[in-house]
Design a protein around this motif. Structure first.
Motif, PDB file in Angstrom:
ATOM      1  N   ASP A 193     -18.640  25.142 -14.813  1.00  0.00           N
ATOM      2  CA  ASP A 193     -19.301  24.524 -15.961  1.00  0.00           C
ATOM      3  C   ASP A 193     -20.684  23.972 -15.638  1.00  0.00           C
ATOM      4  O   ASP A 193     -21.399  23.534 -16.535  1.00  0.00           O
ATOM      5  CB  ASP A 193     -18.425  23.405 -16.542  1.00  0.00           C
ATOM      6  N   GLY A 194     -21.042  23.944 -14.361  1.00  0.00           N
ATOM      7  CA  GLY A 194     -22.372  23.502 -13.963  1.00  0.00           C
ATOM      8  C   GLY A 194     -22.634  22.023 -14.150  1.00  0.00           C
ATOM      9  O   GLY A 194     -23.781  21.604 -14.297  1.00  0.00           O
ATOM     10  N   VAL A 195     -21.579  21.209 -14.123  1.00  0.00           N
ATOM     11  CA  VAL A 195     -21.733  19.766 -14.298  1.00  0.00           C
ATOM     12  C   VAL A 195     -22.103  19.149 -12.944  1.00  0.00           C
ATOM     13  O   VAL A 195     -21.512  19.484 -11.919  1.00  0.00           O
ATOM     14  CB  VAL A 195     -20.425  19.134 -14.830  1.00  0.00           C
ATOM     15  N   ASN A 196     -23.089  18.239 -12.951  1.00  0.00           N
ATOM     16  CA  ASN A 196     -23.458  17.590 -11.693  1.00  0.00           C
ATOM     17  C   ASN A 196     -22.428  16.525 -11.334  1.00  0.00           C
ATOM     18  O   ASN A 196     -21.577  16.155 -12.149  1.00  0.00           O
ATOM     19  CB  ASN A 196     -24.882  17.014 -11.745  1.00  0.00           C
ATOM     20  N   LEU A 197     -22.504  16.004 -10.118  1.00  0.00           N
ATOM     21  CA  LEU A 197     -21.485  15.079  -9.631  1.00  0.00           C
ATOM     22  C   LEU A 197     -21.444  13.770 -10.419  1.00  0.00           C
ATOM     23  O   LEU A 197     -20.372  13.210 -10.642  1.00  0.00           O
ATOM     24  CB  LEU A 197     -21.682  14.808  -8.138  1.00  0.00           C
ATOM     25  N   ALA A 198     -22.599  13.292 -10.867  1.00  0.00           N
ATOM     26  CA  ALA A 198     -22.614  12.073 -11.693  1.00  0.00           C
ATOM     27  C   ALA A 198     -21.883  12.329 -13.010  1.00  0.00           C
ATOM     28  O   ALA A 198     -21.120  11.476 -13.486  1.00  0.00           O
ATOM     29  CB  ALA A 198     -24.044  11.618 -11.959  1.00  0.00           C
ATOM     30  N   GLY A 199     -22.096  13.498 -13.597  1.00  0.00           N
ATOM     31  CA  GLY A 199     -21.401  13.852 -14.832  1.00  0.00           C
ATOM     32  C   GLY A 199     -19.911  13.999 -14.606  1.00  0.00           C
ATOM     33  O   GLY A 199     -19.100  13.565 -15.439  1.00  0.00           O
ATOM     34  N   ILE A 200     -19.543  14.571 -13.477  1.00  0.00           N
ATOM     35  CA  ILE A 200     -18.124  14.739 -13.153  1.00  0.00           C
ATOM     36  C   ILE A 200     -17.463  13.378 -12.989  1.00  0.00           C
ATOM     37  O   ILE A 200     -16.358  13.149 -13.480  1.00  0.00           O
ATOM     38  CB  ILE A 200     -17.955  15.599 -11.887  1.00  0.00           C
ATOM     39  N   LYS A 201     -18.164  12.459 -12.315  1.00  0.00           N
ATOM     40  CA  LYS A 201     -17.611  11.113 -12.131  1.00  0.00           C
ATOM     41  C   LYS A 201     -17.385  10.450 -13.485  1.00  0.00           C
ATOM     42  O   LYS A 201     -16.360   9.811 -13.725  1.00  0.00           O
ATOM     43  CB  LYS A 201     -18.549  10.272 -11.269  1.00  0.00           C
ATOM     44  N   ARG A 202     -18.328  10.625 -14.399  1.00  0.00           N
ATOM     45  CA  ARG A 202     -18.201  10.043 -15.745  1.00  0.00           C
ATOM     46  C   ARG A 202     -17.037  10.686 -16.504  1.00  0.00           C
ATOM     47  O   ARG A 202     -16.253   9.989 -17.159  1.00  0.00           O
ATOM     48  CB  ARG A 202     -19.512  10.240 -16.506  1.00  0.00           C
ATOM     49  N   ILE A 203     -16.914  11.994 -16.413  1.00  0.00           N
ATOM     50  CA  ILE A 203     -15.817  12.720 -17.081  1.00  0.00           C
ATOM     51  C   ILE A 203     -14.472  12.234 -16.558  1.00  0.00           C
ATOM     52  O   ILE A 203     -13.545  11.947 -17.333  1.00  0.00           O
ATOM     53  CB  ILE A 203     -15.967  14.246 -16.888  1.00  0.00           C
ATOM     54  N   ILE A 204     -14.349  12.111 -15.240  1.00  0.00           N
ATOM     55  CA  ILE A 204     -13.093  11.663 -14.636  1.00  0.00           C
ATOM     56  C   ILE A 204     -12.759  10.251 -15.115  1.00  0.00           C
ATOM     57  O   ILE A 204     -11.620   9.959 -15.481  1.00  0.00           O
ATOM     58  CB  ILE A 204     -13.184  11.722 -13.097  1.00  0.00           C
ATOM     59  N   GLY A 205     -13.755   9.376 -15.128  1.00  0.00           N
ATOM     60  CA  GLY A 205     -13.524   8.005 -15.592  1.00  0.00           C
ATOM     61  C   GLY A 205     -13.070   7.961 -17.036  1.00  0.00           C
ATOM     62  O   GLY A 205     -12.154   7.210 -17.394  1.00  0.00           O
ATOM     63  N   LEU A 206     -13.698   8.773 -17.879  1.00  0.00           N
ATOM     64  CA  LEU A 206     -13.319   8.798 -19.299  1.00  0.00           C
ATOM     65  C   LEU A 206     -11.921   9.381 -19.489  1.00  0.00           C
ATOM     66  O   LEU A 206     -11.150   8.908 -20.329  1.00  0.00           O
ATOM     67  CB  LEU A 206     -14.354   9.582 -20.110  1.00  0.00           C
ATOM     68  N   GLU A 207     -11.587  10.409 -18.712  1.00  0.00           N
ATOM     69  CA  GLU A 207     -10.248  10.996 -18.814  1.00  0.00           C
ATOM     70  C   GLU A 207      -9.187   9.990 -18.383  1.00  0.00           C
ATOM     71  O   GLU A 207      -8.116   9.902 -18.992  1.00  0.00           O
ATOM     72  CB  GLU A 207     -10.147  12.274 -17.989  1.00  0.00           C
ATOM     73  N   GLN A 208      -9.478   9.201 -17.340  1.00  0.00           N
ATOM     74  CA  GLN A 208      -8.529   8.173 -16.904  1.00  0.00           C
ATOM     75  C   GLN A 208      -8.378   7.092 -17.973  1.00  0.00           C
ATOM     76  O   GLN A 208      -7.272   6.622 -18.241  1.00  0.00           O
ATOM     77  CB  GLN A 208      -8.977   7.565 -15.579  1.00  0.00           C
ATOM     78  N   LEU A 209      -9.491   6.725 -18.605  1.00  0.00           N
ATOM     79  CA  LEU A 209      -9.446   5.732 -19.678  1.00  0.00           C
ATOM     80  C   LEU A 209      -8.614   6.245 -20.855  1.00  0.00           C
ATOM     81  O   LEU A 209      -7.780   5.513 -21.406  1.00  0.00           O
ATOM     82  CB  LEU A 209     -10.851   5.372 -20.141  1.00  0.00           C
ATOM     83  N   VAL A 210      -8.811   7.491 -21.219  1.00  0.00           N
ATOM     84  CA  VAL A 210      -8.040   8.088 -22.315  1.00  0.00           C
ATOM     85  C   VAL A 210      -6.552   8.079 -21.979  1.00  0.00           C
ATOM     86  O   VAL A 210      -5.717   7.718 -22.818  1.00  0.00           O
ATOM     87  CB  VAL A 210      -8.535   9.523 -22.624  1.00  0.00           C
ATOM     88  N   ALA A 211      -6.209   8.436 -20.744  1.00  0.00           N
ATOM     89  CA  ALA A 211      -4.800   8.440 -20.340  1.00  0.00           C
ATOM     90  C   ALA A 211      -4.197   7.039 -20.423  1.00  0.00           C
ATOM     91  O   ALA A 211      -3.073   6.863 -20.908  1.00  0.00           O
ATOM     92  CB  ALA A 211      -4.664   8.995 -18.928  1.00  0.00           C
TER      93      ALA A 211
END
Length: 144
Positions: free
Chosen positions: A73-91
């Protein structure tokens, strides 16, 4: 070997038992990449008594997701960190909603039982059948 691992994953996906070389091989990455991801806070392995990193099956799955997001998907590491944090929050929020829905269901069940007469009525609870527009003025007592 992978079949045995998948059975272990289901049994204890949060157990921090995999050393960095095994976790890296399972995730298809170099161990140095795992160290970098740990420094960036993308994956947080446990620590052994001697300080060595220990990964869980869930950590390995997260590493694979980081790799997919980065490479496909070409996401940079800062974006990946944000995605992971949001997914954990959603869970976490989904879990909280489930807890609240269960509590609400129990409250509705108790209310239905009360209305059906399952609990004895207390004498201090007086049902009212009409509404009132009365205004009551309250004044505190003066201390003597």
């Amino acid at each position: 070997m992978e079949e045995e691992f998948s059975i272990t994953v289901e049994a204890a996906s949060d157990a921090k038992v995999l050393i960095i070389s095994v976790a890296a091989r399972l995730a298809g990455m170099h161990p140095q990449t795992l160290r970098q991801y740990d420094r960036l806070g993308l994956v947080q392995p446990g620590r052994a008594t001697g300080g060595g990193r220990r990964y869980s099956a869930r950590d390995v799955a997260l590493l694979r997701e980081v790799q997919r997001l980065s490479q496909e998907d070409g996401v940079n590491l800062a974006g990946i960190k944000r995605i992971i944090g949001l997914e954990q929050l959603v869970a976490e929020l989904q879990e909280r909603v489930s807890e609240l829905e269960a509590a609400l269901g129990e409250a509705y069940q108790r209310l239905a039982e009360y209305e059906a007469g399952a609990y004895p009525r207390r004498g201090d609870l007086v049902p009212t059948t009409r509404t009132s527009n009365a205004l009551v003025v309250w004044r505190p007592r003066r201390s003597s």
